[in-house]
Design an enzyme around this catalytic site. Structure first.
Site, PDB file in Angstrom:
ATOM      1  CG  PHE A 112      -1.904  -1.131   1.210  1.00 53.88           C
ATOM      2  CD1 PHE A 112      -3.149  -0.969   0.614  1.00 53.88           C
ATOM      3  CD2 PHE A 112      -1.581  -2.374   1.754  1.00 53.88           C
ATOM      4  CE1 PHE A 112      -4.054  -2.014   0.583  1.00 53.88           C
ATOM      5  CE2 PHE A 112      -2.488  -3.423   1.713  1.00 53.88           C
ATOM      6  CZ  PHE A 112      -3.727  -3.242   1.130  1.00 53.88           C
ATOM      7  CD  GLU A 113      -0.909   5.854  -2.928  1.00 56.73           C
ATOM      8  OE1 GLU A 113      -1.485   5.209  -3.799  1.00 56.73           O
ATOM      9  OE2 GLU A 113      -0.694   7.059  -3.017  1.00 56.73           O
ATOM     10  CB  ALA A 114       0.036   5.089   3.501  1.00 60.12           C
ATOM     11  CG  ASN A 125       0.159  10.482  -3.254  1.00 61.33           C
ATOM     12  OD1 ASN A 125      -0.130  11.625  -2.920  1.00 61.33           O
ATOM     13  ND2 ASN A 125      -0.686   9.473  -3.182  1.00 61.33           N
TER      14      ASN A 125
END
Lengths: 264, 338
Positions: free
Chosen positions: A53-55, B137
């Site tokens: 997951f990107e976080a 991001n």
């Protein structure tokens, strides 16, 4: 395996998305249907699939439930490794992500996606007709995951001859080595799953090519709802509808409260 | 913007950012103060504000409430993916731009994933009331990282092709080592960072649970940092595992204990999202988007922000039942208590 007679457009997308994923591979998972598809793959043919997951979370089992965000606490519990956004994207840039799921409000025949704005770019960039949320991590995944799987609901305006803004690069103008020449590493769009069928991108032209139709659709009905000329595989086949067990897993095990998968 | 011959810096230039640290008191001293004092001391009109968290995870919501009460003009907001913190600032501008205004956004995403769009973004962007600079991001995270590393730029593989790089100050060059195109992004040095963390000591040593987001990079890149924390702990407890410190005291200027400081967003181990409260703010904002009638949105701000002295007043209005509900939901996410 009994074929389900009661499934929704979202559910067939999820089943199709799950089937594209291979076991023991790393999938960079975005919010929404990709989470459901990845969980379904893990519960069926790909128990050793590794979600990232990107976080920052790497490899959680998601036993505490379906996350509503890619930074959700549920992605942290049982993860093997968690830092932050830089670490997740650095790993992807390095080549640790085999697959990435991305979506958008518009897609063109080369699998380029728009999730930034509807309007006139660049002249109208500071005054969009409709402002969409923006890239988030989608354009990074599009650039650096090895293969991307695109999910776009099918209609003529979304399957557009020319994007109003190119957020997430696919095969660009389709020319030979276009991605490599632009400086990207991943091989780009691998499959596209819409509400009408499954597509790949033809090896030479990199144009969108219909592989399989969903129940009730034909080559003609799909072309009629597409804003550019599609290619067709030599043998376009019918995608088998979801099984009762797949629908049950989605509704009862993965998303029992309907966070992403609507019943209607 | 792209045609400007000199690269411009929307926060501090790398040289200014360096000087800001040279001249700073770096001593290990008690930095606790009220949030009102911190906002009044460290945030100024025209500042570039770096905002921590990720979407609705650990966003510095309490600090944004205080900023709205205070009122600021012409802020630049820099963040990767923003949720409720940006919503409050955006809605404040919709209601009264003479009291609170945003000049510019440098962002990758402003919306709420499963909880839908941010109607404030559509309102402000579609009326051309704010300057936009889109990034990804990874771009924004790398820009903060470059700032934290003391470098003027950072090479990335981000969205090198497409329109994102054409919407911002990315420069694409041929890599001097591989001869292939590579994207160079300018560092981001905010004037001030606003960050919410799980725990801190009075000197500003911070512990983060769940995703680190980009909080450490933003803090270390900024000239000043305001930290709110769920829990203020003793220096001995916080430093019992020194490698657990995500942000060192050197990078922090103000420490304020604000339980539920990211509510109605989520904070690992403390509380999960309050999606009903998020939906209520969005419903009131959408009404103004559709009809220009600001009554319901104004009523929200009058009750929850202007009608209270500080964030504890907001929490009192939310009520114990809702706070316990959010806490219970999060407890179920953390079965292993880590």
């Amino acid at each position: 395996m009994t074929v389900s007679k009661d499934y929704t457009a979202q559910e067939i997308i999820i089943v199709a998305g799950a089937k594209v994923l291979e076991d023991k591979k790393v999938v960079f998972v975005g919010t929404g249907l990709p989470m459901v598809a990845s969980l379904l793959a893990k519960m069926t043919h790909a128990p050793s699939l590794i979600p990232v997951f990107e976080a920052g979370a790497v490899g959680p089992d998601l036993a505490v439930g379906l996350p509503v965000s890619v930074g959700d606490s549920k992605t942290f519990t049982s993860a093997s490794f968690v830092k932050g956004l830089n670490s997740a994207f650095e790993m992807t840039q390095r080549g640790f992500a085999d697959y990435g799921f991305i979506g958008g409000a518009e897609v063109d025949m080369y699998g380029n996606l728009n999730s930034t704005m509807i309007g006139d770019f660049p002249d109208g960039y500071q005054k969009p007709k409709i402002r969409l949320p923006g890239s988030g991590g989608a354009s990074d995944m599009a650039a650096s995951c090895e293969k991307t799987i695109l999910i776009v609901p099918h209609d003529k305006r979304k399957f557009s001859a020319k994007l109003q803004y190119l957020t997430s690069p696919g095969h660009l103008d389709g020319s030979k080595d276009a991605r490599w020449k632009a400086g990207m590493q991943g091989s780009g769009p691998y499959r596209l799953i819409s509400t009408k069928g499954i597509f790949d991108f033809e090896e030479e032209s990199h144009r969108m090519r219909l592989l399989q139709t969903f129940p009730g659709e034909t080559k003609e009905s799909i072309q009629a709802e597409t804003g550019f000329e599609l290619l067709f595989a030599d043998n376009v086949t019918a995608f088998a509808p979801p099984t009762e067990e797949e629908v049950r897993l989605i509704r009862e095990e993965i998303d029992p409260t309907g966070i992403f998968v609507k019943r209607a | 913007m792209k045609d400007t011959p000199e690269m411009f810096w929307t926060g501090l230039s790398p040289d200014e950012a360096r000087k800001a640290l040279v001249n700073k008191d770096k001593s290990m001293r008690d930095k606790t103060m009220s949030l009102k004092e911190a906002v009044d001391t460290f945030i100024h009109d025209g500042d570039n504000v770096g905002i921590g968290g990720f979407v609705d995870i650990r966003q510095p919501v309490a600090t944004t409430h205080e900023m709205v009460r205070h009122g600021f003009k012409d802020l630049t907001l820099s963040f990767q993916s923003g949720g409720m913190a940006i919503d409050y600032l955006g809605a404040a501008m919709m209601l009264n731009p003479d009291h609170f205004s945003i000049k510019r956004l440098e962002l990758a995403y402003w919306a709420h994933e499963a909880f839908g769009l941010a109607p404030m973004f559509r309102y402000l962007a579609e009326r051309s009331l704010i300057e936009l600079e889109d990034w990804s991001n990874a771009n924004m995270s790398a820009r903060f990282k470059a700032g934290a590393m003391g470098l003027p730029f950072i090479p990335t593989r981000g969205p090198i092709a497409g329109d994102v790089a054409k919407s911002n100050r990315t420069k694409i060059i041929d890599c001097p080592f591989t001869n292939r195109p590579i994207a160079l992004l300018p560092a981001c040095h905010p004037d001030v960072a606003i960050i919410h963390v799980n725990a801190a000591d009075k000197y500003g040593n911070c512990i983060v649970r769940g995703s680190d987001c980009t909080c450490a990079e933003i803090s270390m890149a900024s000239a000043h940092t305001i930290v709110t924390c769920e829990q203020l702990l003793s220096h001995e407890t916080i430093t019992s595992l020194p490698k657990d410190i995500a942000i060192p005291f050197l990078g922090v200027d103000a420490v304020i204990e604000v339980p539920y400081g990211a509510y109605p967003g989520a904070c690992r181990r403390s509380y999960y999202y309050s999606k009903e409260h998020i939906a209520d703010l969005h419903r009131r904002t959408s009404l103004m988007c559709k009809t220009e009638n600001k009554d319901e949105l104004q009523a929200y701000f009058d009750e929850y922000i202007f009608g209270v002295d500080d964030f504890s007043g907001f929490l009192e209005k939310i009520g114990v039942a809702e706070l316990l509900k959010a806490k219970k939901l999060e407890a179920a996410n953390c079965e292993r208590l880590v």
